[in-house]
Motif scaffolding. Structure first.
Motif, mmCIF file in Angstrom:
data_model
loop_
_atom_site.group_PDB
_atom_site.id
_atom_site.type_symbol
_atom_site.label_atom_id
_atom_site.label_comp_id
_atom_site.label_asym_id
_atom_site.label_seq_id
_atom_site.Cartn_x
_atom_site.Cartn_y
_atom_site.Cartn_z
ATOM 1 N N ALA A 1 0.748 -1.145 0.103
ATOM 2 C CA ALA A 1 0.034 0.018 -0.053
ATOM 3 C C ALA A 1 0.735 1.189 0.147
ATOM 4 C CB ALA A 1 -0.934 -0.020 1.134
ATOM 5 N N GLU A 2 1.954 1.236 0.713
ATOM 6 C CA GLU A 2 2.617 2.409 0.847
ATOM 7 C C GLU A 2 2.055 3.436 1.350
ATOM 8 O OE1 GLU A 2 5.424 2.488 -2.688
ATOM 9 O OE2 GLU A 2 6.310 0.583 -2.178
ATOM 10 N N VAL B 1 -3.215 0.911 5.825
ATOM 11 C CA VAL B 1 -3.862 0.277 4.790
ATOM 12 C C VAL B 1 -3.542 -1.190 4.817
ATOM 13 C CG1 VAL B 1 -4.357 0.178 2.387
ATOM 14 C CG2 VAL B 1 -4.732 2.566 3.476
ATOM 15 N N CYS B 2 -2.116 -1.196 4.658
ATOM 16 C CA CYS B 2 -1.485 -2.471 4.703
ATOM 17 C C CYS B 2 -2.061 -3.388 5.938
ATOM 18 C CB CYS B 2 0.102 -2.573 4.741
ATOM 19 S SG CYS B 2 0.744 -3.930 4.656
ATOM 20 N N ALA B 3 -1.978 -2.725 7.082
ATOM 21 C CA ALA B 3 -2.534 -3.531 8.294
ATOM 22 C C ALA B 3 -4.037 -3.969 8.218
ATOM 23 C CB ALA B 3 -2.248 -2.458 9.457
ATOM 24 N N ALA B 4 -4.733 -3.249 7.628
ATOM 25 C CA ALA B 4 -6.078 -3.486 7.591
ATOM 26 C C ALA B 4 -6.640 -4.401 6.497
ATOM 27 C CB ALA B 4 -6.989 -2.342 7.040
ATOM 28 N N VAL B 5 -5.712 -4.487 5.132
ATOM 29 C CA VAL B 5 -5.687 -5.520 4.398
ATOM 30 C C VAL B 5 -5.345 -6.880 4.742
ATOM 31 C CG1 VAL B 5 -4.922 -6.213 2.073
ATOM 32 C CG2 VAL B 5 -5.783 -3.889 2.230
ATOM 33 N N SER B 6 -4.192 -6.694 5.550
ATOM 34 C CA SER B 6 -3.669 -7.859 5.961
ATOM 35 C C SER B 6 -4.477 -8.618 7.188
ATOM 36 C CB SER B 6 -2.286 -7.561 6.690
ATOM 37 O OG SER B 6 -1.405 -7.357 5.715
ATOM 38 N N ALA B 7 -5.337 -7.649 8.267
ATOM 39 C CA ALA B 7 -5.872 -8.441 8.845
ATOM 40 C C ALA B 7 -7.397 -8.945 8.499
ATOM 41 C CB ALA B 7 -6.240 -7.394 9.986
ATOM 42 N N VAL B 8 -7.796 -8.367 7.347
ATOM 43 C CA VAL B 8 -9.110 -8.675 6.862
ATOM 44 C C VAL B 8 -8.568 -10.233 6.185
ATOM 45 C CG1 VAL B 8 -10.667 -8.233 5.131
ATOM 46 C CG2 VAL B 8 -10.170 -6.712 6.595
ATOM 47 N N ASP C 1 -6.441 5.074 -3.441
ATOM 48 C CA ASP C 1 -5.209 5.341 -4.046
ATOM 49 C C ASP C 1 -4.127 4.049 -3.523
ATOM 50 O OD1 ASP C 1 -6.138 7.603 -4.997
ATOM 51 O OD2 ASP C 1 -5.443 8.863 -3.399
ATOM 52 N N PHE C 2 -4.554 3.493 -2.504
ATOM 53 C CA PHE C 2 -3.680 2.353 -1.973
ATOM 54 C C PHE C 2 -4.077 0.917 -2.302
ATOM 55 C CE2 PHE C 2 -3.565 6.058 0.719
ATOM 56 C CZ PHE C 2 -2.208 6.700 0.351
ATOM 57 N N ILE C 3 -5.265 0.671 -2.739
ATOM 58 C CA ILE C 3 -5.685 -0.753 -2.911
ATOM 59 C C ILE C 3 -6.709 -0.690 -4.286
ATOM 60 C CG2 ILE C 3 -7.427 -0.432 -1.132
ATOM 61 C CD1 ILE C 3 -7.511 -3.455 -0.931
#
Length: 110
Positions: free
Chosen positions: A22-23, A32-39, A100-102
């Motif tokens: 996501a950066e 964003v990275c943390a949210a996507v990983s958790a989900v 903008d990130f996913i």
């Protein structure tokens, strides 16, 4: 950017792949990275713990890649499909707020 590709077969999820980063913040603080990983990892863990679905999982050694696919018939995997449909809804919510990130792409493959 995180690219999420979700492959459907007859309106059921056959596989999904996430790649990229996501950066949206500094390493270790990328929400964003943390949210996507958790989900995604939470959903895959729930499928593995709560259903008898046969999954093939491949993940990148250094992060930034996850691929999950169902083996066998999808018709007997109602509970797993429901859990993964919830995952897609959550990812779409993240995309709506942080597009903008996913990016999510859905395809029909069978």
């Amino acid at each position: 950017m995180i690219e999420a590709n979700i492959m459907y077969e007859q309106d059921r999820i056959r596989s999904f792949t996430l790649s990229g980063h996501a950066e949206s913040g500094p390493h270790g603080h990328d929400l964003v990275c943390a949210a996507v990983s958790a989900v995604t990892f939470g959903s895959v863990n729930a499928v593995m713990e709560l259903t008898d679905a046969d999954l093939t999982i491949d993940q990148g050694k250094d992060g930034g890649f996850l691929s999950v696919s169902f083996e066998g018939s999808l018709s007997s995997q109602h509970e797993a499909q429901l859990l993964l449909a919830g995952m897609v809804v959550s990812l779409e919510t993240i995309e709506r707020d942080y597009g903008d990130f996913i990016s999510i792409r859905k395809t029909e493959g069978g």
